[in-house]
Scaffold this motif. Sequence first.
Motif, PDB file in Angstrom:
ATOM      1  N   LEU A  49       4.027   9.621  -9.139  1.00 21.32           N
ATOM      2  CA  LEU A  49       3.285  10.687  -9.281  1.00 21.32           C
ATOM      3  C   LEU A  49       2.056  10.561  -9.931  1.00 21.32           C
ATOM      4  O   LEU A  49       1.151  11.534  -9.911  1.00 21.32           O
ATOM      5  N   GLU A  50       1.767   9.026 -10.040  1.00 18.67           N
ATOM      6  CA  GLU A  50       0.405   8.861 -10.502  1.00 18.67           C
ATOM      7  C   GLU A  50      -0.487   9.158  -9.326  1.00 18.67           C
ATOM      8  O   GLU A  50      -1.797   9.497  -9.377  1.00 18.67           O
ATOM      9  N   CYS A  51      -0.097   8.608  -7.989  1.00 16.87           N
ATOM     10  CA  CYS A  51      -1.173   8.467  -6.927  1.00 16.87           C
ATOM     11  C   CYS A  51      -0.928   9.933  -6.147  1.00 16.87           C
ATOM     12  O   CYS A  51      -1.762  10.130  -5.318  1.00 16.87           O
ATOM     13  N   HIS A  52       0.298  10.500  -5.906  1.00 20.77           N
ATOM     14  CA  HIS A  52       0.573  11.698  -5.119  1.00 20.77           C
ATOM     15  C   HIS A  52       1.338  12.605  -5.954  1.00 20.77           C
ATOM     16  O   HIS A  52       2.128  12.109  -6.973  1.00 20.77           O
ATOM     17  N   GLU A  53       1.507  13.810  -5.585  1.00 15.78           N
ATOM     18  CA  GLU A  53       2.352  14.852  -6.145  1.00 15.78           C
ATOM     19  C   GLU A  53       3.802  14.746  -5.511  1.00 15.78           C
ATOM     20  O   GLU A  53       4.011  14.204  -4.537  1.00 15.78           O
TER      21      GLU A  53
ATOM     22  N   GLU B  20      10.330   2.662   2.264  1.00 20.92           N
ATOM     23  CA  GLU B  20       9.244   3.451   1.624  1.00 20.92           C
ATOM     24  C   GLU B  20       8.914   3.055   0.166  1.00 20.92           C
ATOM     25  O   GLU B  20       7.687   2.658  -0.192  1.00 20.92           O
TER      26      GLU B  20
ATOM     27  N   TRP C  79       1.690  -1.097  -2.747  1.00 22.49           N
ATOM     28  CA  TRP C  79       0.366  -0.414  -2.838  1.00 22.49           C
ATOM     29  C   TRP C  79       0.223   0.268  -4.244  1.00 22.49           C
ATOM     30  O   TRP C  79      -0.543   0.911  -4.568  1.00 22.49           O
ATOM     31  N   GLY C  80       0.960  -0.613  -5.086  1.00 17.18           N
ATOM     32  CA  GLY C  80       0.509  -0.483  -6.594  1.00 17.18           C
ATOM     33  C   GLY C  80       1.519   0.386  -7.465  1.00 17.18           C
ATOM     34  O   GLY C  80       1.061   0.786  -8.587  1.00 17.18           O
TER      35      GLY C  80
ATOM     36  N   ARG D 109      -2.192  17.777  -4.200  1.00 17.47           N
ATOM     37  CA  ARG D 109      -2.716  16.639  -4.762  1.00 17.47           C
ATOM     38  C   ARG D 109      -2.378  15.261  -4.053  1.00 17.47           C
ATOM     39  O   ARG D 109      -1.389  14.771  -4.276  1.00 17.47           O
TER      40      ARG D 109
ATOM     41  N   ILE E 123       5.060  15.693  -1.822  1.00 14.89           N
ATOM     42  CA  ILE E 123       5.056  14.635  -0.756  1.00 14.89           C
ATOM     43  C   ILE E 123       6.532  14.157  -0.761  1.00 14.89           C
ATOM     44  O   ILE E 123       6.923  13.755   0.403  1.00 14.89           O
TER      45      ILE E 123
ATOM     46  N   LYS F 245      -3.168   0.549  -5.328  1.00 15.31           N
ATOM     47  CA  LYS F 245      -3.586  -0.479  -4.437  1.00 15.31           C
ATOM     48  C   LYS F 245      -3.543  -0.248  -3.167  1.00 15.31           C
ATOM     49  O   LYS F 245      -3.359  -1.168  -2.281  1.00 15.31           O
TER      50      LYS F 245
END
Lengths: 402, 155
Positions: B80-84, B101, B108-109, A60, B87, A194
Amino acid sequence: MPNNNAMNSRRNFLMQMSGAALASGAAPPLLSLFLSRAASAQNGPIAVPGEDGMIVRSYRFVDLETPVEYFNTWLTPVPHFFVRNHMHEPSELSANPGNSDWRLSVGGEVDKPITLTFPELSKFETHSVVNTLECAGNGRSLQRPQVPGVQWGKGAVSTARFSGPRLRDVLQRAGIKPTGKHVMFRGLDEVPGKVPPFIRSIPIEKALDSDTLVAMQMNGAPLTKHHGFPARALVPGWIGAASCKWLTEIKILESEFVGNFMSPGYRFPNQPVKPGDAVKPEDTHPLTALSVKSVISGPIDGAKLKPGKVAVRGAAWAGEADIVKVEVSTDGGTSWNPAALGHDQAHYAWRLWTYDFKTKGGDYTILSRATDSLGRTQPSTPVWNPSGYLYNAADQVKIHVA
Amino acid sequence: MSHNKRAVWGSRMVMWGRTPLRQAQGRLSAVQSGAARWFAMLLVLSLASIIVVAQSAAPAKTTEDLPSGAMEGKASASCLECHEARIILQQRLSKAAWAKEVDKMVKWGAAVDSSDRDALIDYLSANFGPDQPGYEPPRTSSDKASGKSGEKKAK
């Protein structure tokens, strides 16, 4: 269609097994090879519809790597074709494109902006290109010191026959103004947080090349969602990121698109860099065509084989150039021997290759290196850069014969 | 060797191995010599894979968790809201690289309280530094696509 894919994989697997058995000479070593590999994986498989035995770099969002032992067919079956997503796949695309709301707009520096439906796009003359698509970050995990990003091994590369309208035909329908120098692609990727949207551009010369496509098919079937359904850009010979998926907007620009995925993303140092050093943005250029490269698909690294004939095999590609030779060393790089190149070839596609040799016993370090029509040869050590792009050092596997 | 570990290739073998053997035979009959040996080998592999799968445990979780530690909860909420987690689990970076990073992701949020930034970088570099052993990724199976996989649906 899914069943066809599954059948292809089965056939492919049978073929792989024959190859592996030829290399190892008998069934028992083959069986032990499978079992030893089973022991090295940490988890059970994850169900991903349409994807067979792929290495899960991320679930994901989906990033799937092709195991190198699958590089034994000239065209990669779609279930074995690597998947690189920067973000989440679009959730709102209808499975029935004829009735969907999907549109492709063409605007910017054009005489008359147009919007095409799926049936309208399908009516353009179709052209096919067999292309080896490789992620710029393929091999990143092999860089030292390590660099951030998806830690691809050797398999973020695959080959397919892509079909669809020529991009230039689509652009000419809208009319290209003389001020148009770059062509921008925007996909329907769903952007989390974002994160900057995945938008990139290519120079007009490459966009007008007769082999640059708005691809709608892969290996004769409609694109699957993982590969950009209903349409994607196909920029042959260039880094995968140029071939934007889930295409929804094409815009002709006067200058290169400004955004994260053009800069600082997907750029390469102008001058060699000492491993670990920082590079200033102004000392970099955008990545375009792929490097010369070969990968050994068998025997696999760490294989334990019986004495006898070993068929070393693999694939070699060079972006916009042609492979002219592949050499194999079975003594750790002291001596090199020419490999036999496979018959299947196309301008932007990899060549499969084989090299047979006899083993007696002991440890062997097998290397492969390719040379292309531009005179480029794979280096013996990787060309380090801060984002780990275009890894193309000579490939290497070690085997034990007893 | 855990049962989990055996499941990967075991179920893959069943997936293909249980292909109607007629199909396999059809292909193999093209082989000039040794067809019987090939067939026997296939049979052995199929049987072996059935045995392996019989011992296998449940398939892997689709996504993974971050390692335990004082920052686990905050790191999970931020990242983990945007990716698992996978990563992150696969990175092997110096502390300086982790700092870059984290700062990029905040831009990026990613929601990281400024008072947690240093602790988050410490947590990531302690768990995912250059000297940690490599991450072993799982494989996919396409059972939902073919609808015919040997893998039992977990329900």
